[in-house]
Write a protein that holds these residues in place. Structure first.
Motif, PDB file in Angstrom:
ATOM      1  N   LEU A  48       0.819  -1.200   0.000  1.00 39.37           N
ATOM      2  CA  LEU A  48       0.000   0.000   0.000  1.00 39.37           C
ATOM      3  C   LEU A  48       0.857   1.256   0.000  1.00 39.37           C
ATOM      4  N   TYR A  49       1.998   1.216   0.695  1.00 41.28           N
ATOM      5  CA  TYR A  49       2.885   2.381   0.738  1.00 41.28           C
ATOM      6  C   TYR A  49       3.540   2.635  -0.615  1.00 41.28           C
ATOM      7  N   LEU A  50       3.702   1.574  -1.417  1.00 42.96           N
ATOM      8  CA  LEU A  50       4.204   1.756  -2.783  1.00 42.96           C
ATOM      9  C   LEU A  50       3.160   2.491  -3.614  1.00 42.96           C
ATOM     10  N   GLY A  51       1.879   2.144  -3.389  1.00 41.41           N
ATOM     11  CA  GLY A  51       0.815   2.844  -4.083  1.00 41.41           C
ATOM     12  C   GLY A  51       0.763   4.316  -3.711  1.00 41.41           C
ATOM     13  N   LEU A  52       1.077   4.628  -2.455  1.00 43.40           N
ATOM     14  CA  LEU A  52       1.065   6.023  -2.012  1.00 43.40           C
ATOM     15  C   LEU A  52       2.159   6.843  -2.691  1.00 43.40           C
ATOM     16  N   SER A 372      -2.598  -0.336  -8.417  1.00 48.86           N
ATOM     17  CA  SER A 372      -1.954  -1.634  -8.220  1.00 48.86           C
ATOM     18  C   SER A 372      -1.696  -1.900  -6.740  1.00 48.86           C
ATOM     19  N   GLY A 373      -1.293  -0.855  -6.005  1.00 52.54           N
ATOM     20  CA  GLY A 373      -1.049  -1.018  -4.575  1.00 52.54           C
ATOM     21  C   GLY A 373      -2.321  -1.381  -3.830  1.00 52.54           C
ATOM     22  N   ILE A 374      -3.425  -0.693  -4.148  1.00 55.23           N
ATOM     23  CA  ILE A 374      -4.707  -0.988  -3.507  1.00 55.23           C
ATOM     24  C   ILE A 374      -5.173  -2.394  -3.874  1.00 55.23           C
ATOM     25  N   ALA A 375      -5.106  -2.715  -5.181  1.00 56.29           N
ATOM     26  CA  ALA A 375      -5.554  -4.032  -5.644  1.00 56.29           C
ATOM     27  C   ALA A 375      -4.716  -5.146  -5.026  1.00 56.29           C
ATOM     28  N   ALA A 376      -3.395  -4.923  -4.911  1.00 56.33           N
ATOM     29  CA  ALA A 376      -2.521  -5.924  -4.317  1.00 56.33           C
ATOM     30  C   ALA A 376      -2.842  -6.128  -2.839  1.00 56.33           C
ATOM     31  N   LYS A 377      -3.201  -5.038  -2.175  1.00 55.92           N
ATOM     32  CA  LYS A 377      -3.560  -5.116  -0.758  1.00 55.92           C
ATOM     33  C   LYS A 377      -4.828  -5.942  -0.572  1.00 55.92           C
ATOM     34  N   ALA A 384      -3.953  -9.053  -8.714  1.00 54.91           N
ATOM     35  CA  ALA A 384      -4.040  -7.644  -9.112  1.00 54.91           C
ATOM     36  C   ALA A 384      -3.453  -7.423 -10.498  1.00 54.91           C
ATOM     37  N   VAL A 385      -2.305  -8.040 -10.776  1.00 57.19           N
ATOM     38  CA  VAL A 385      -1.657  -7.889 -12.078  1.00 57.19           C
ATOM     39  C   VAL A 385      -2.482  -8.553 -13.178  1.00 57.19           C
ATOM     40  N   ILE A 386      -3.008  -9.745 -12.902  1.00 54.61           N
ATOM     41  CA  ILE A 386      -3.841 -10.446 -13.891  1.00 54.61           C
ATOM     42  C   ILE A 386      -5.089  -9.629 -14.218  1.00 54.61           C
ATOM     43  N   PHE A 387      -5.719  -9.072 -13.188  1.00 56.85           N
ATOM     44  CA  PHE A 387      -6.894  -8.223 -13.380  1.00 56.85           C
ATOM     45  C   PHE A 387      -6.555  -7.045 -14.293  1.00 56.85           C
ATOM     46  N   GLY A 388      -5.406  -6.415 -14.064  1.00 54.42           N
ATOM     47  CA  GLY A 388      -4.979  -5.283 -14.886  1.00 54.42           C
ATOM     48  C   GLY A 388      -4.797  -5.671 -16.336  1.00 54.42           C
ATOM     49  N   GLY A 389      -4.210  -6.826 -16.576  1.00 56.95           N
ATOM     50  CA  GLY A 389      -4.014  -7.287 -17.947  1.00 56.95           C
ATOM     51  C   GLY A 389      -5.332  -7.542 -18.661  1.00 56.95           C
ATOM     52  N   VAL A 390      -6.275  -8.139 -17.959  1.00 56.24           N
ATOM     53  CA  VAL A 390      -7.595  -8.401 -18.548  1.00 56.24           C
ATOM     54  C   VAL A 390      -8.299  -7.093 -18.889  1.00 56.24           C
ATOM     55  N   MET A 391      -8.225  -6.106 -18.000  1.00 58.46           N
ATOM     56  CA  MET A 391      -8.848  -4.813 -18.259  1.00 58.46           C
ATOM     57  C   MET A 391      -8.222  -4.128 -19.471  1.00 58.46           C
ATOM     58  N   THR A 392      -6.922  -4.337 -19.668  1.00 59.85           N
ATOM     59  CA  THR A 392      -6.239  -3.776 -20.831  1.00 59.85           C
ATOM     60  C   THR A 392      -6.804  -4.363 -22.125  1.00 59.85           C
ATOM     61  N   LEU A 393      -7.013  -5.686 -22.155  1.00 57.88           N
ATOM     62  CA  LEU A 393      -7.560  -6.339 -23.346  1.00 57.88           C
ATOM     63  C   LEU A 393      -8.972  -5.841 -23.655  1.00 57.88           C
ATOM     64  N   ILE A 394      -9.782  -5.692 -22.612  1.00 59.83           N
ATOM     65  CA  ILE A 394     -11.146  -5.202 -22.807  1.00 59.83           C
ATOM     66  C   ILE A 394     -11.135  -3.779 -23.364  1.00 59.83           C
ATOM     67  N   THR A 395     -10.227  -2.949 -22.846  1.00 59.49           N
ATOM     68  CA  THR A 395     -10.127  -1.564 -23.302  1.00 59.49           C
ATOM     69  C   THR A 395      -9.743  -1.476 -24.775  1.00 59.49           C
ATOM     70  N   VAL A 396      -8.748  -2.255 -25.175  1.00 61.79           N
ATOM     71  CA  VAL A 396      -8.303  -2.244 -26.573  1.00 61.79           C
ATOM     72  C   VAL A 396      -9.445  -2.655 -27.499  1.00 61.79           C
ATOM     73  N   ALA A 397     -10.151  -3.704 -27.120  1.00 59.61           N
ATOM     74  CA  ALA A 397     -11.265  -4.176 -27.949  1.00 59.61           C
ATOM     75  C   ALA A 397     -12.342  -3.100 -28.082  1.00 59.61           C
ATOM     76  N   GLY A 398     -12.660  -2.442 -26.966  1.00 63.87           N
ATOM     77  CA  GLY A 398     -13.694  -1.418 -26.988  1.00 63.87           C
ATOM     78  C   GLY A 398     -13.329  -0.222 -27.843  1.00 63.87           C
TER      79      GLY A 398
END
Length: 423
Positions: A48-52, A372-377, A384-398
């Motif tokens: 979380l402190y990395l996210g800050l 990423s810090g919040i999601a990792a927490k 958290a990283v896998i979720f981010g990658g999936v969101m990236t694919l959805i964004t590109v498609a959209g």
């Protein structure tokens, strides 16, 4: 000059000086980022402190971006660049003292963190000026017909400095410690400041000097949001970087998942940039101007896939390979995006357009670090990283489906027009 000369921009003396300044500055900046991330996690053992850290930088960088763009369009670029570097050197010096046992030996951990965050905050303020100034300065050094080549070399230099800075920082922390590493950072920034004055002062091309801040910002925003190619490219990169921010968690992966220590941490960071810089050097010989929109969409989709693989991996070598190819795809997207911005932006609006770019893309790095810090927490670092990658694919498609202008973008005709006009 040859039409497809891969070294066209390098034949301009001032551009080479600019590249030297940028390399020294980004090398030091990259080292400093790695050291801060390592030091904060070492002190807290809490992602979380990395996210800050990201949040402390994005607040001023985002809120000041448009005003900074207005100032850049109104001021002489070389001296403004030098002023920014000088201010950044003071931040590096402050971090040097915050890691010196003679200074902070009796301080509580929370006190040290507060001062680190304060300096990171001021660094975010400066960064709101760096991007627009650099973007505008390049256009004043090279002729328009070689903008794509200059953008490629500038991006390659940035990545080269990032990879070597990240790699050196990882080993340097292990060899000589955090404190001495930050001394090297300060020396590099000071060097960049001195070399900057070998670049001549540049003319101010804005015909509306003295224009009110309100009107200036209104014109800049109207231009960006009415240009579907620029808006699409910025939106695509913003969401991809926001949700694909695995880099912010690399210290967690290095220490707690892959168990590779500071050396492995440096290698993980460097692998991303190695992939990017190799790709960008290749694009100097194989330009990406034709069908640029499709190539941008494909490259960021590939980036998302690489991030997902990294999130699943518990093997160091597989993680390095996944990050390397994320760098390859990111390198292609960076060259295309910078080329779109350079070609499609009028000279007198470069500062404001670059500021919007920093709000969309640059700030999303830090916001992505916070996310990423919040999601990792909450979810754990891997999920958290896998979720981010999936969101990236959805964004590109959209965006690929909805933005036809970006999908069918081809920059070949723009460049041929510049060559025809001798610009």
């Amino acid at each position: 000059m040859a039409k497809n000369d891969p070294y066209a921009a390098l034949r301009i003396k001032e551009f080479n000086i600019f590249l030297l300044v940028r390399f020294a500055l980004v090398f030091g900046w990259s080292m400093q980022f790695i050291v801060i991330e390592w030091q904060v996690y070492t002190l807290t053992k809490d992602p979380l402190y990395l996210g800050l850290v990201g949040l402390m930088e994005i607040i001023p960088a985002f809120t000041m971006a448009l005003f900074a763009g207005h100032i850049v369009d109104q001021k002489e670029k070389r001296n403004l660049f030098a002023l920014c570097i000088a201010a950044f050197s003071l931040i590096s010096l402050g971090l040097f003292f915050l890691t010196w046992d003679r200074v902070v030996g009796d301080w509580e951990t929370q006190t040290i963190l507060i001062f680190i965050y304060i300096l990171v905050f001021f660094g975010g303020f400066l960064r709101s000026f760096f991007g627009p100034t650099i973007f505008s300065l390049i256009a004043l050094i090279v002729p328009k017909k070689i903008y794509p080549n200059a953008a490629t070399w500038s991006s390659s230099t940035w990545k080269a400095a990032t990879v070597s800075g990240a790699l050196f920082a990882g080993f340097s922390i292990d060899w000589i410690g955090v404190h001495t590493t930050l001394c090297i950072v300060f020396a590099l920034v000071t060097l960049a400041l001195g070399v900057t004055f070998f670049i001549k002062k540049k003319p101010i091309l804005n015909p509306n000097i003295g224009e009110s801040v309100k009107e200036s910002l209104k014109v800049g925003l109207r231009f960006v949001f009415s240009n579907k190619a620029i808006l699409g490219a910025l939106s695509l990169d913003m969401i991809a970087v926001l949700f694909g921010g695995a880099i912010a968690l690399l210290s967690v992966f290095a220490q707690d998942i892959l168990h590779v220590g500071s050396k492995g941490f440096g290698i993980l960071n460097a692998s991303v940039s190695i992939g990017s810089i190799l790709t960008m050097f290749i694009t100097t010989y194989l330009p990406v101007n034709k069908n640029a929109g499709k190539k941008l969409l494909i490259s960021i989709f590939g980036f998302g896939i690489c991030i997902i693989i990294f999130g699943f991996s518990e093997l160091f070598w597989l993680s390095v390979i996944a990050l390397f190819f994320s760098g390859v795809t990111d390198g292609v997207s960076m060259v295309i995006r910078q080329t779109i911005l350079q070609i499609k932006t009028p000279d007198h609006m470069r500062g404001r357009v670059a500021s919007v770019n920093s709000m969309f893309v640059g700030s999303s790095n830090e916001l992505g670090a916070f996310e990423s810090g919040i999601a990792a927490k909450i979810l754990g670092p891997s999920v958290a990283v896998i979720f981010g990658g999936v969101m990236t694919l959805i964004t590109v498609a959209g965006i690929g489906i909805k933005n036809k202008t970006l999908r069918e973008l081809d920059l070949t005709l723009d460049i041929e027009e510049f060559e025809k006009d001798g610009l």
